[in-house]
Motif scaffolding. Sequence first.
Motif, short mmCIF file in Angstrom:
data_model
loop_
_atom_site.label_atom_id
_atom_site.label_comp_id
_atom_site.label_asym_id
_atom_site.label_seq_id
_atom_site.Cartn_x
_atom_site.Cartn_y
_atom_site.Cartn_z
N ARG A 1 -42.13 1.77 39.71
CA ARG A 1 -41.16 1.68 38.63
C ARG A 1 -40.64 3.05 38.23
O ARG A 1 -39.44 3.25 38.03
CB ARG A 1 -41.78 0.99 37.41
CG ARG A 1 -40.75 0.54 36.38
CD ARG A 1 -41.41 -0.14 35.20
NE ARG A 1 -40.44 -0.94 34.47
CZ ARG A 1 -39.57 -0.47 33.59
NH1 ARG A 1 -39.55 0.84 33.35
NH2 ARG A 1 -38.71 -1.26 32.98
N ASP A 2 -41.54 4.03 38.13
CA ASP A 2 -41.13 5.39 37.78
C ASP A 2 -40.19 5.97 38.84
O ASP A 2 -39.20 6.63 38.52
CB ASP A 2 -42.35 6.29 37.63
CG ASP A 2 -43.02 6.11 36.27
OD1 ASP A 2 -42.43 5.44 35.41
OD2 ASP A 2 -44.14 6.63 36.10
N GLN A 3 -40.52 5.76 40.12
CA GLN A 3 -39.70 6.30 41.20
C GLN A 3 -38.32 5.64 41.20
O GLN A 3 -37.30 6.31 41.37
CB GLN A 3 -40.40 6.09 42.54
CG GLN A 3 -41.66 6.91 42.71
CD GLN A 3 -42.53 6.42 43.86
OE1 GLN A 3 -42.27 5.36 44.44
NE2 GLN A 3 -43.56 7.17 44.18
N ALA B 1 -31.22 13.87 36.69
CA ALA B 1 -32.19 12.76 36.66
C ALA B 1 -33.49 13.20 36.02
O ALA B 1 -34.12 12.45 35.27
CB ALA B 1 -32.43 12.25 38.08
N VAL B 2 -33.92 14.43 36.30
CA VAL B 2 -35.14 14.95 35.68
C VAL B 2 -34.96 15.07 34.18
O VAL B 2 -35.86 14.75 33.39
CB VAL B 2 -35.51 16.32 36.29
CG1 VAL B 2 -36.67 16.95 35.52
CG2 VAL B 2 -35.89 16.18 37.76
N GLN B 3 -33.77 15.49 33.75
CA GLN B 3 -33.54 15.62 32.31
C GLN B 3 -33.48 14.25 31.65
O GLN B 3 -33.92 14.09 30.51
CB GLN B 3 -32.25 16.39 32.06
CG GLN B 3 -32.01 16.64 30.57
CD GLN B 3 -31.19 17.88 30.32
OE1 GLN B 3 -30.78 18.55 31.25
NE2 GLN B 3 -30.95 18.18 29.06
N PHE B 4 -32.93 13.27 32.33
CA PHE B 4 -32.90 11.91 31.79
C PHE B 4 -34.30 11.36 31.60
O PHE B 4 -34.63 10.81 30.55
CB PHE B 4 -32.13 10.98 32.74
CG PHE B 4 -30.70 10.76 32.34
CD1 PHE B 4 -30.39 10.29 31.08
CD2 PHE B 4 -29.68 10.98 33.23
CE1 PHE B 4 -29.07 10.07 30.71
CE2 PHE B 4 -28.36 10.78 32.88
CZ PHE B 4 -28.07 10.32 31.62
N ASN C 1 -39.35 13.42 33.71
CA ASN C 1 -40.46 13.17 34.61
C ASN C 1 -40.06 13.59 36.02
O ASN C 1 -39.52 12.78 36.78
CB ASN C 1 -40.83 11.68 34.58
CG ASN C 1 -42.00 11.36 35.49
OD1 ASN C 1 -42.71 12.25 35.95
ND2 ASN C 1 -42.21 10.08 35.75
N PRO C 2 -40.30 14.84 36.41
CA PRO C 2 -39.91 15.30 37.75
C PRO C 2 -40.53 14.48 38.86
O PRO C 2 -39.96 14.36 39.95
CB PRO C 2 -40.42 16.75 37.78
CG PRO C 2 -40.53 17.16 36.35
CD PRO C 2 -40.92 15.92 35.60
N GLN D 1 -35.55 10.74 21.82
CA GLN D 1 -35.55 12.20 21.74
C GLN D 1 -36.05 12.84 23.02
O GLN D 1 -35.68 13.96 23.33
CB GLN D 1 -36.41 12.63 20.55
CG GLN D 1 -35.80 12.30 19.20
CD GLN D 1 -36.10 10.89 18.74
OE1 GLN D 1 -36.61 10.07 19.50
NE2 GLN D 1 -35.75 10.60 17.50
N SER D 2 -36.90 12.14 23.79
CA SER D 2 -37.45 12.74 25.00
C SER D 2 -36.38 13.06 26.01
O SER D 2 -36.56 13.91 26.86
CB SER D 2 -38.48 11.80 25.63
OG SER D 2 -37.86 10.62 26.10
N ALA D 3 -35.25 12.36 25.97
CA ALA D 3 -34.18 12.62 26.92
C ALA D 3 -33.16 13.59 26.38
O ALA D 3 -32.16 13.86 27.03
CB ALA D 3 -33.48 11.31 27.28
N GLY D 4 -33.38 14.11 25.20
CA GLY D 4 -32.43 15.05 24.64
C GLY D 4 -31.22 14.38 24.06
O GLY D 4 -30.24 15.02 23.73
N LEU D 5 -31.25 13.05 23.92
CA LEU D 5 -30.13 12.34 23.35
C LEU D 5 -30.28 12.30 21.84
O LEU D 5 -31.36 12.38 21.29
CB LEU D 5 -30.05 10.92 23.91
CG LEU D 5 -29.83 10.85 25.42
CD1 LEU D 5 -29.79 9.40 25.85
CD2 LEU D 5 -28.55 11.55 25.82
N SER D 6 -29.18 12.08 21.17
CA SER D 6 -29.20 12.06 19.72
C SER D 6 -29.78 10.77 19.19
O SER D 6 -30.12 9.85 19.93
CB SER D 6 -27.79 12.20 19.18
OG SER D 6 -27.10 11.00 19.39
N ALA D 7 -29.85 10.69 17.89
CA ALA D 7 -30.40 9.49 17.25
C ALA D 7 -29.57 8.26 17.55
O ALA D 7 -30.06 7.13 17.45
CB ALA D 7 -30.48 9.70 15.74
N LEU D 8 -28.31 8.43 17.91
CA LEU D 8 -27.46 7.29 18.22
C LEU D 8 -28.00 6.52 19.42
O LEU D 8 -28.21 5.31 19.37
CB LEU D 8 -26.04 7.76 18.51
CG LEU D 8 -24.99 6.68 18.78
CD1 LEU D 8 -24.88 5.76 17.59
CD2 LEU D 8 -23.67 7.31 19.10
#
Length: 628
Positions: A162-164, A263-266, A269-270, A356-363
């Motif tokens: 699933r992670d891959q 993809a890593v930033q999303f 998880n490298p 927040q882990s993906a760097g996205l805002s509260a929206l």
Amino acid sequence: MDFFSHQDQARKRTTQLVLLFVAAVASLIVALNLLIAALFMGAEGNPDASLFDYVTLEQWLWISAGVIAVIGGASLVKWLLLRGGGRVVAESLGGRLLLPNTQDFYERRLLNIVEEMALAAGMPVPPVYVLSDSSINAFAAGYQPSDAVIGVTQGCMEQLSRDQLQGVVAHEFSHILNGDMRLNIRLMAVLFGLLFIALIGRFMLEASARGSRVRTSNKNNGAAVFMLLGLGLLIIGYGGVLFGNLIKAAVSRQREFLADASAVQFTRNPASISGALKVIGYGSGSEISSPEREETAHLFFGQAIPFHIRLFATHPPLEERIRRVDPRWDGRYLPPQTRQAAEQETPAAVPAGTAQSAGLSALAATAAIADAIGTSQSADTTPSSADAWPMLLETAHDSYQVRALICTLLLADPRRPVHEQQLELLRVQQGQDFYRQVLRLLPPTQTLRPEQRLPLVERAMPALKQLSAPQYQDFRQTLMQLAKADGEIDIFEWCLYRLILQYLNPHFGEVRPLAARYSAVKDIRDETATVLSVLVHFGHDTGEAAAQAFDKACTAAGFTGLQLQPRSNSLKPLNLALSKLSEAYPHLKGRLIKAMQAAIHSDGELRAVELDLVRTIAAIMEVPVTLD
């Protein structure tokens, strides 16, 4: 990840592509002129004359115009064939559309991952196609988020954990958000124009071979010239294709590195993206069997066609891609996952690439959390809301019930007289069974918090795309009648209806790729002020608070000279402003998103109406909902 700057880079790449294409066409023109002159000289048999003695300037010009017309016409035809967007590309590759309510374990898992990543990216949930290949590969195709599709191979769906698989899907979403898809489709059209010269040459060779039984000397002489011309066109055409493939490969390789990093930033998880690449290297491979793979190789996650010459490879070497995201890699590849191991996996409650882990805002975080647990950010959400969410989500995946679900969201408060009028409208126009579905769905939808409603609508899009064209037209008309039943359209009704149009019109009608026309703030100053004014007026109770939010928004994005406009009950100025803003360059859209983000955070309170407006405005402009 600054997707807006990467979209600008993709646009610059398009400009470079056009220049290289012009250079390739110019080379073809010169080569064909020289070929025709050589054939004339050979027919005359005068060794003392030069090539330029046999072709006049006027003839050179006519030949050049003909070549341009043929290549340009072929590219235009191919581009028109691709106007259907990502769906056309997926179907040409033999893709099978996954139904939103599928019960197959692997298909359900894949759809869940795609939905998670769509929520994290703040974009509509795209249709998902599966190719029958046992190899591991995937692609994203379309012009913009509203007509994008995701495609994966059977092997990708079944052999990855699933992670891959999430890493692969995140890679494809980054192609969508980085603006790579439109560039990829233009590459397909350009390369077909170059290839068409070679196809003409092949046709002439085959025709001359069929006519070789003619015995007269004059005709044999003409047939020889015809055959030589065909051979020359074949060689020159494939020379152009060779040049075009070099262009395609060079552009594609750099965009793949960017998509891996995104993809890593999303996912944060490298190991997800590197793990998928390691399974490919273990022996599963990434080769595609479709006859269309030559044209579409640059769309894929992995190398779709084996290339032994690196210059022609559309993707960087596997080892290099792995080491970029996993510098400590020990050189060992990973075996595919078994069915038993896959079924024992426990997906996270909130996907790693969201919140927040993906760097996205509260929206985006609000939408993701609402999806995962049926609640929003408040701790006092009633249990009935959490209990209703799974059932409503299942209904949103059902192509038969989904229309009733969306209509239910537009019903007025039962205490208002217009509520009964709306129900009667549905009973008369849609029938008794539809009416009963609405009544059944009404209690659970009334438990939804306001900020849950539009995320539910977005999740319903794949199921709504299963409608027939007449069903969609009838559905759209019904939505408008429900919204207008009380004589006015409120902001939620406007958001829902505009999202429906934005996501479904390209599917049931003609895809209209957005053209960037406005590159300076001065070109869109009034429109920017209109959008920000609407947002702050709806998101704040007093004029003073709205003015403060407006100033903070302008300061955050560096907008100067904008004036807060008076509050208006008409949404027509907003529609007109968004029509123009959708044609702004990506960097300007990015600044507007930043301004809206500052506006909704100005008072420390996120309201549902603010979230709905930002989500809808971003969708209309075809950009990620918001980024830090």
